[in-house]
Scaffold this active site. Structure first.
Site: not given
Length: 355
Positions: A135, A220, A244, A248
């Site tokens: 980012y 993962d 990020d 969520d």
């Protein structure tokens, strides 16, 4: 005394953060905290009227504050990304808020989407690196809009950046962790340069914290464990993009985005606190938005301002609101946004009088 810059922002931002301000003002009066608030009109309305997003003079003024309390950013009248990058990301980078602190905490058993997992199981914190990684905005195009187009986006990890967020995570685990235990999350089996640095930093830093149990999960694998065995986590530290994503997922297992809060933190500078749910323009102005995440963000801000003894009080008030169904319709109640805020203040007041 602490000076707080209050940025309601867009959509429901004003409505939900107003409840956080109510709670903060009550606690300020009850405990003589010396909190001072100043409101800033940053957001879509300002941009549409003036073309300004976050001008330098406002940034310079924000430097004089101790903390920033943000509502929400985003409006359907403005192209996606303009306000988010121009306000939220600009503030994060300008004030070098290198930690994104995301508590993943279930407050009501019925909200758990995981079979057999409840309040005791879903209670951990993610420390996300907040200013580097993929980012950082480094990349570009070659032969754009042709069949031979090439697009690049680089993942940036600096030794300074990785070391400081891992150090913060170890110290956070020491002070607030249950066990304490720190898990580093990466993809070091594939990202053999950037995440090799993360691995080396974590192992070297870990020698200074022998009292903190240290674990490692690939990204993962950690998503699977968060669903199947969330109780094994205490504090997780990870890079920007993985943080990020897994936060969520964390928001969903704690009862949805309406309960998720975020602290953008620089321990040596100005930090910023916000609910994660977004601006929800479809329900803005109707006094029906759930303010609990905004109130929890206010509680998190108190800890950073040196009033950490009050943060659990705010969390308990939110828990009581949920248990007593004194919440908005999306949470199963029938109160308005303002009525939830009033209940939380009354709850805090009654407990204070009972002590």
């Amino acid at each position: 005394m602490s000076n707080i810059a209050y940025i309601p922002g867009d959509g429901i931002g004003e409505e939900v953060t107003r409840q956080g301000i109510k709670v903060l003002e009550y606690l300020d009066n009850a405990y003589n905290l010396g909190l001072k608030f100043e409101k800033f009109d940053l957001g879509a309305e300002r941009y549409l009227k003036t073309g300004d997003i976050l001008p330098d003079d406002v940034l310079n003024k924000l430097e004089t504050f101790d903390s920033i309390y943000l509502g929400a950013v985003g409006d359907p009248r403005v192209e996606p990304g303009i306000l988010e990058k121009g306000i939220l990301l600009k503030l994060r980078f300008y004030f070098d808020q290198y930690v994104n602190l995301r508590p993943i905490k279930l407050y009501k058993e019925e909200f758990s989407p995981l079979k057999g997992k409840g309040i005791k199981d879903i209670d951990f914190t993610v420390v996300r690196e907040n200013t580097e990684g993929i980012y950082a905005g480094i990349g570009g195009f070659l032969k754009k809009d042709t069949p031979d187009e090439v697009a690049t986006q680089e993942m940036i990890s600096t030794r300074k950046g990785v070391d400081r967020v891992i150090k913060y995570a170890f110290e956070y685990a020491q002070e607030f962790g249950r066990e304490p235990k720190l898990t580093v999350c990466d993809k070091s089996n594939v990202l053999t340069y950037a995440h090799n640095l993360w691995q080396r930093s974590f192992k070297e830093m870990g020698k200074n914290y022998p009292d903190v149990e240290q674990n490692h999960f690939l990204v993962d694998a950690i998503t699977m464990k968060m669903v199947r065995n969330p109780e094994i986590f205490d504090v997780i530290v990870t890079c920007n993009i993985f943080g990020d994503i897994i936060t969520d997922l964390g928001a969903e297992i704690q009862g949805g985005m309406g309960m998720a809060v975020s602290g953008n933190i620089n321990p040596e500078s100005i930090s910023m606190f916000e609910p994660v749910h977004g601006s929800a323009p479809d329900i803005a102005g109707q006094n029906i938005a759930n303010p609990l995440a905004a109130v929890l963000a206010a509680g998190m801000m108190l800890r950073e301002l040196g009033h950490g003894n009050l943060t659990p009080k705010v969390e308990e008030a939110v828990k009581d609101a949920l248990e007593n169904n004194m919440v908005t319709s999306d949470q199963g109640g029938d109160l308005s946004t303002d009525e939830v805020g009033d209940y939380l203040v009354q709850n805090l007041k009654s407990k204070e009088e009972g002590e």
